[in-house]
Design a protein around this motif. Structure first.
Motif, mmCIF file in Angstrom:
data_model
loop_
_atom_site.group_PDB
_atom_site.id
_atom_site.type_symbol
_atom_site.label_atom_id
_atom_site.label_comp_id
_atom_site.label_asym_id
_atom_site.label_seq_id
_atom_site.Cartn_x
_atom_site.Cartn_y
_atom_site.Cartn_z
ATOM 1 N N SER A 110 45.865 37.762 34.725
ATOM 2 C CA SER A 110 46.497 37.332 35.960
ATOM 3 C C SER A 110 45.724 37.883 37.159
ATOM 4 O O SER A 110 45.345 39.055 37.175
ATOM 5 N N GLY A 111 45.466 37.027 38.120
ATOM 6 C CA GLY A 111 44.749 37.449 39.322
ATOM 7 C C GLY A 111 43.241 37.435 39.190
ATOM 8 O O GLY A 111 42.522 37.819 40.111
ATOM 9 N N SER A 112 42.724 36.954 38.044
ATOM 10 C CA SER A 112 41.265 36.991 37.839
ATOM 11 C C SER A 112 40.537 35.840 38.541
ATOM 12 O O SER A 112 39.315 35.867 38.653
ATOM 13 N N GLY A 113 41.283 34.800 38.976
ATOM 14 C CA GLY A 113 40.614 33.744 39.738
ATOM 15 C C GLY A 113 40.671 32.367 39.118
ATOM 16 O O GLY A 113 39.951 31.460 39.550
ATOM 17 N N LYS A 114 41.551 32.147 38.140
ATOM 18 C CA LYS A 114 41.577 30.862 37.430
ATOM 19 C C LYS A 114 42.006 29.714 38.369
ATOM 20 O O LYS A 114 41.360 28.677 38.426
ATOM 21 N N THR A 115 43.120 29.927 39.078
ATOM 22 C CA THR A 115 43.565 28.882 40.007
ATOM 23 C C THR A 115 42.575 28.727 41.153
ATOM 24 O O THR A 115 42.330 27.611 41.640
ATOM 25 N N THR A 116 41.971 29.823 41.559
ATOM 26 C CA THR A 116 40.944 29.761 42.613
ATOM 27 C C THR A 116 39.804 28.846 42.173
ATOM 28 O O THR A 116 39.276 28.062 42.975
ATOM 29 N N HIS B 234 47.370 30.513 30.086
ATOM 30 C CA HIS B 234 47.590 31.721 29.283
ATOM 31 C C HIS B 234 48.062 31.335 27.877
ATOM 32 O O HIS B 234 48.347 32.199 27.059
ATOM 33 N N ARG C 145 38.205 41.408 48.254
ATOM 34 C CA ARG C 145 37.380 41.647 47.081
ATOM 35 C C ARG C 145 36.827 40.331 46.552
ATOM 36 O O ARG C 145 37.411 39.261 46.741
ATOM 37 N N SER D 146 42.651 41.032 50.472
ATOM 38 C CA SER D 146 42.037 40.268 49.380
ATOM 39 C C SER D 146 40.550 40.034 49.589
ATOM 40 O O SER D 146 40.014 39.041 49.124
HETATM 41 N N1 LIG Z 1 45.372 32.314 49.667
HETATM 42 C C1 LIG Z 1 45.018 33.521 49.263
HETATM 43 N N2 LIG Z 1 44.697 34.483 50.157
HETATM 44 C C2 LIG Z 1 44.309 35.703 49.766
HETATM 45 N N3 LIG Z 1 44.211 36.076 48.469
HETATM 46 C C3 LIG Z 1 44.527 35.178 47.536
HETATM 47 C C4 LIG Z 1 44.948 33.864 47.872
HETATM 48 N N4 LIG Z 1 45.193 33.165 46.713
HETATM 49 C C5 LIG Z 1 44.930 34.027 45.716
HETATM 50 N N5 LIG Z 1 44.536 35.227 46.194
HETATM 51 C C6 LIG Z 1 44.135 36.393 45.389
HETATM 52 O O1 LIG Z 1 42.979 36.007 44.653
HETATM 53 C C7 LIG Z 1 43.039 36.541 43.316
HETATM 54 C C8 LIG Z 1 42.888 35.404 42.320
HETATM 55 O O2 LIG Z 1 44.046 34.577 42.402
HETATM 56 P P1 LIG Z 1 44.275 33.341 41.405
HETATM 57 O O3 LIG Z 1 45.562 32.701 41.810
HETATM 58 O O4 LIG Z 1 43.066 32.513 41.356
HETATM 59 O O5 LIG Z 1 44.441 34.105 40.008
HETATM 60 P P2 LIG Z 1 44.849 33.523 38.583
HETATM 61 O O6 LIG Z 1 43.828 33.997 37.618
HETATM 62 O O7 LIG Z 1 45.084 32.048 38.666
HETATM 63 O O8 LIG Z 1 46.233 34.279 38.338
HETATM 64 P P3 LIG Z 1 47.527 33.862 37.476
HETATM 65 O O9 LIG Z 1 47.103 33.854 36.055
HETATM 66 O O10 LIG Z 1 48.501 34.965 37.768
HETATM 67 O O11 LIG Z 1 48.006 32.526 38.001
HETATM 68 C C9 LIG Z 1 44.330 37.307 43.226
HETATM 69 O O12 LIG Z 1 44.047 38.674 43.456
HETATM 70 C C10 LIG Z 1 45.182 36.747 44.344
HETATM 71 O O13 LIG Z 1 46.068 37.742 44.854
#
Ligand SMILES: Nc1ncnc2c1ncn2[C@@H]1O[C@H](COP(=O)(O)OP(=O)(O)OP(=O)(O)O)[C@@H](O)[C@H]1O
Length: 228
Positions: free
Chosen positions: A40-46, A196, A18, A16
């Motif tokens: 999904s996976g774009s970083g919203k929860t991050t 979403h 990237r 990860s």
């Molecule tokens: N603790 C972690 N360690 C490594 N990579 C992570 C971790 N948490 C998330 N990721 C990666 O970071 C990216 C963003 O994750 P995030 O959960 O922010 O996406 P999201 O937009 O909230 O997705 P979703 O809509 O599916 O909930 C994803 O590629 C995920 O695999």
């Protein structure tokens, strides 16, 4: 209220490594209901995890109410400055609706210094009658209202919501969406939800999309009306 300036972040580790955000700039104003959308996976929860200091940016600045997030004591930041609500409500199942709210006041050290606000909040959210019900006996929509009441218990400046309608049907989702928008307008709290759900996006004052490691404004058309 929230200012992210030139924020860059990636997770350590081979899989990860990237970039999630690359010199990203975005702000969220008080008294507004903001929706953050993206694939999904774009970083919203991050983003939410950066805002509540679960994660720290590699570079750039994140301030809430004029102060760097990293400069707050965690106990002050979480519970006083901001609170979070979740798709799965995270209530204590064997406590009543009112006691779930009182517990949040107690944990923040406010139950002695400030009046018990549980019943007032339940009244405000239209679920006063549920005060003495254990959380385990509430419907999804009712449980999310209690979770929102609990989030308001310590008068936060910011509420971060992670897919708050993700487990609800269409009617309950719309009610929660309008409730959140009205709370932002009436109390001045800044609400940022990642979602979403089109119902949440339609109720939002502003929608931003995560795109190419940045936040991009989306133009809004109509909003649902109503008061909860
Ligand atoms: N603790 C972690 N360690 C490594 N990579 C992570 C971790 N948490 C998330 N990721 C990666 O970071 C990216 C963003 O994750 P995030 O959960 O922010 O996406 P999201 O937009 O909230 O997705 P979703 O809509 O599916 O909930 C994803 O590629 C995920 O695999």
């Amino acid at each position: 209220m929230i200012e992210c300036s030139e924020v860059s972040f990636s997770f350590p580790g081979a899989r990860s490594s990237r970039l999630i955000f690359d010199r990203m700039n975005v702000s969220f104003a008080e008294g507004k209901f903001h929706a953050v959308m993206g694939p999904s996976g774009s970083g919203k929860t991050t983003l939410l995890n950066l805002l509540d200091a679960t994660l720290r940016p590699h570079s750039g600045s994140i301030t809430i109410a004029g102060k760097e997030v990293g400069a707050y004591q965690l106990g002050e930041l979480r519970g006083h400055i901001l609170t979070r609500i979740y798709q799965d409500y995270r209530l204590i199942p064997f406590l009543t609706a009112a006691d779930n709210i009182r517990l949040a006041q107690q944990v923040a050290g406010n139950l002695k210094s400030k009046p018990d606000c549980a019943l007032d909040l339940l009244q405000r959210l239209g679920i006063y009658d549920l005060a003495d019900y254990p959380a385990s006996q509430l419907s999804g929509g009712e449980a999310q209202r209690v979770a929102i009441a609990r989030a308001l218990a310590n008068y936060p400046k910011v509420i971060l919501a992670d897919e708050p309608t993700g487990a609800l049907d269409e009617k309950a989702s719309l009610e929660i969406a309008v409730l959140l928008r009205n709370l932002a307008h009436e109390t001045g709290v800044c609400i940022v939800t990642v979602t979403h759900d089109p119902a949440l996006a339609a109720a939002a004052d502003r929608v931003v999309l995560v795109h190419d490691y940045q936040m991009v404004e989306k133009n809004l058309s109509t909003s649902p009306q109503g008061s909860f």
